[in-house]
Design an enzyme around this catalytic site. Sequence first.
Site, PDB file in Angstrom:
ATOM      1  CG  ASP A 144      60.178   5.679  10.900  1.00 23.68           C
ATOM      2  OD1 ASP A 144      59.090   5.508   9.713  1.00 23.68           O
ATOM      3  OD2 ASP A 144      60.612   5.933  10.209  1.00 23.68           O
ATOM      4  CG  HIS A 157      61.697   0.257   7.490  1.00 23.10           C
ATOM      5  ND1 HIS A 157      63.083   0.937   8.031  1.00 23.10           N
ATOM      6  CD2 HIS A 157      62.953  -0.685   7.648  1.00 23.10           C
ATOM      7  CE1 HIS A 157      64.234   0.510   8.401  1.00 23.10           C
ATOM      8  NE2 HIS A 157      64.158  -1.030   7.804  1.00 23.10           N
ATOM      9  CE  LYS A 174      58.968   0.777  -2.061  1.00 20.85           C
ATOM     10  NZ  LYS A 174      59.337   2.003  -2.152  1.00 20.85           N
ATOM     11  CD  GLN A 189      59.682   8.851   7.893  1.00 17.92           C
ATOM     12  OE1 GLN A 189      60.782   8.195   8.719  1.00 17.92           O
ATOM     13  NE2 GLN A 189      59.383   8.184   6.018  1.00 17.92           N
ATOM     14  CB  CYS A 208      65.584   3.051  10.644  1.00 21.53           C
ATOM     15  SG  CYS A 208      64.748   3.318   9.221  1.00 21.53           S
ATOM     16  NE  ARG A 256      63.090  10.833   4.261  1.00 26.73           N
ATOM     17  CZ  ARG A 256      62.436   9.727   4.093  1.00 26.73           C
ATOM     18  NH1 ARG A 256      61.874   9.666   2.326  1.00 26.73           N
ATOM     19  NH2 ARG A 256      62.287   8.778   4.644  1.00 26.73           N
ATOM     20  CG  HIS A 292      61.744   1.398  12.440  1.00 27.89           C
ATOM     21  ND1 HIS A 292      61.415   2.914  13.123  1.00 27.89           N
ATOM     22  CD2 HIS A 292      61.791   1.471  11.295  1.00 27.89           C
ATOM     23  CE1 HIS A 292      62.252   3.064  11.616  1.00 27.89           C
ATOM     24  NE2 HIS A 292      62.403   2.491  10.683  1.00 27.89           N
TER      25      HIS A 292
HETATM   26 ZN   LIG Z   1      62.713   2.762   9.034  1.00 30.46          ZN
END
Ligand SMILES: [Zn+2]
Length: 647
Positions: A385, A512, A466, A383, A336, A365, A387
Site C-alpha cells: 500500500d 491511494h 479509481k 497490502q 490511509c 477485513r 499514499h
Molecule cells: Zn488508502
Amino acid sequence: MVQEQDQQAVETVEARPGESCADALSRGLSKKRFKQVVAARCGETTLDLTTTVPDGCAVLTPVYASSPQGLEIIRHSAAHVMAQAVKTLFPEARVTIGPAIENGFYYDFDFERPFTPEDLEAIEERMRAIVARDEPFTRREVSKAEAVALFNEMGETYKAEIMDDLGGERFTLYGQGDFMDLCRGPHVPSTRFVAAFKLLSVAGAYWRGDENNRMLQRIYGTAFADAKALAAHLAHIEEAKRRDHRKLGPQLDLFSFHEEGGAGMVYWHPKGALVRTILEDFVTREMLRRGYGIVRTPQLLKRELWETSGHYANYRENMYFTQIDETAYGVKPMNCVAHMLIYNSSLKSYRDLPVRYFELGVVHRHEKSGVLHGLLRVRQFTQDDAHIICRPDQLLDEIKGVMTWIQDLMGLFGFECAMEISTRPEKSIGSDEDWERATAALMDAMAEMGLPYAINEGDGAFYGPKIDVKLRDCLGRMWQCSTIQVDFTLPERFDLVYIGQDGEKHRPVMVHRAIMGSVERFIGILVEQFAGAFPTWLAPVQARVLTVTDDQKAFAETALAALQDSGVRAEADLRNEKLGYKVREAQVAKVPYILVVGDKEVEAGGVSVRLRGEDRGFKTLAEVAEMIREDCREPFKRGGMRYSFGS
Ligand SMILES: [Zn+2]
Ligand SMILES: [Zn+2]
C-alpha cells in the site's frame, strides 16, 4: 448465391408481418447457416424462433449458437433440460431458479441431501435421452393466478414466491416434454441444441443467498455450441485444476490454513515465506528507487479516527472492533488513516510535496466465511500500500508514475493488463466538483500514456474514483489486483495542508495505490500462473544437488557449500536412493536446477545440469552459479529494475 451469402455472414433478414421468426430467418439464410441459429433479435429484444414477428419489426438479426448471446441461450436452456432430468429421477426435488452464468449454468434444487457424483452421471444420462428426443421448447403466456395454481398443483412452492418478487400480472411458461417452468425466455427451439453439455459439480446454496433460509443443492454445468468447443473448455478446466494454488500450496510446502486458528488466515511455511520475502524485498527496493519512503503503522487505531475517516459509517460491517481500557478501537482495514497522521506530524511546504508513504500494511477485513477462497479471498492480508500526498498540479505526473510501476511489475511476470476507471457510487462522500476533478485526472493520465480503458459506472470507492487494473494470466483468466484511487475527501476530513508559494495554507490531494493489491492473493495468482514452477529469481530453492551413490557425498557437500556461498539458494539430496527417483522428486518440488554428481563429475570437478527437464551438460560450480545469477537478472532488464535478493 447461397455460398456467397455464407461467406458474407448475413447480419439481418427482412421479416414479414404474421410469419414466425424461424420462417423469416430460414427464408433469408442458407440452410447451413440457419441450422446454427438459436434465436432471433429485433432491435434490443431477443425472441424465440417460434415467436411470431412482432408488429413494427421489419428486420431480424439471427443469433448464432456460437455467439456470446447464443451461448447464453444454450446454457440457460440446458438448465431447463437439467431440471427436467432431475424431476424425472427425483420427483420430490423442488425447482427454484436456473440461470446462465459465465462459462456455464446452474440450477438450484430443494432436495433432502446433496447430489452425489453418481447422481450427476444419472442426470446426464437422462439429459442425453431428452436431447435425443429433440423435444421442442413451447411458450405460453398466462395470468399470475393461473401460473400459481399450476405450480401449486405440481408441488413447486418456490415459483409463487419468485413471481411475487418479479411483480406483474402476466407470466410466461416454457415447457419441453413433460416439464414446465416459469421463465422469461428466450430458449433454443428444441432440446437437440443443447447436445454439447457437461455437468460439473454440486454445491450448497442458500435460497436467495440468505444464510437464514433453507440450504438448496446447486448443480453446475456447462454447454457449448458443439462438442469440440465443449472439449476445449473441459481441457481448460483440467489445466486450471492442475494449477490450483490451493492444491499446489500444500504440495510444495508453501502455506497452509488452520480452521482451529481461524478461517481466512494464512500460515506461511519456510518455502512460502521465503517466496514472499524475496517478492517483498524486491518491491520495497523498487519503491525506494521510485521515491517512496517506507513507513510502519499500528494495527489498532481509535474508533474516533474511523468515524472521522468515514470508515465507521461506510465500512463498519467489514471491520473488527475491540476495547482497550475504556476506549473503543478498530483493527485497520486500510492504512490511509495512519499515513495521514504521519503526514500531519509536521507542517509541509509546497516544496516538500509530493510525499509518498509506502507500507507493506497488514490489514483485516471481515469477509463472509462462504466467500473465503484459498489465498485469493482471506480475512488478514498484506497490502503493498502507498499514499501519495501531492499538490493538485502534481496529480497527473504521480498517476503516470504509478501506471509505469504497474506496467514494469506486471511485465516482469508476463501478465497483460486491462484497465477500468470506476466512477461515483451511490453510497459516497464528497462534493460533485471533487468527484469530477478526480475522475478527469485519472482519464487524462491514461490518455497521456496512450493506455486504453473501460468505464465502470458507479463502482468507485466511497471517497473517490479509481483506476482498477485486471491481470490476464496464461489461461486467459482475469484477476483484479492493482488499484489507484484519487481522494479529495480524506485530506479534507483530516485537515491535511501544505504552505503554498503564497504563504497560505492549501489542501493537498491524496492518491491511494496498491499494485499487487494483496501480497497473499498475488502469490496465489503467481502459483497458478507458473503452475508452481516459479521463475528462478523467485524460486525458494533454485538448485538441488543429487548424488548417484554414497561415493560422491563428500564432493556434493562441498559443492553445496560453494553454491550457497555464491548466493544460490541450494539444497542437496544425499539419500541412498535411485537417481531417477531423486530426479523425479526434485521435479515434483519444481526445483529449476537439478545438479547431478556421479564419479565422472567428481573427477572433473563439477556437476551435470538439468534445467527444468532440459539437459545442459557438464558445468563447473562457478559456471552454474553464474548461469543461475544470469537467469535471475534476465527478467529485470525492463525499466532499469534490478534483482537484489541474496546477491
Ligand atoms: Zn488508502
Ligand atoms: Zn428459461
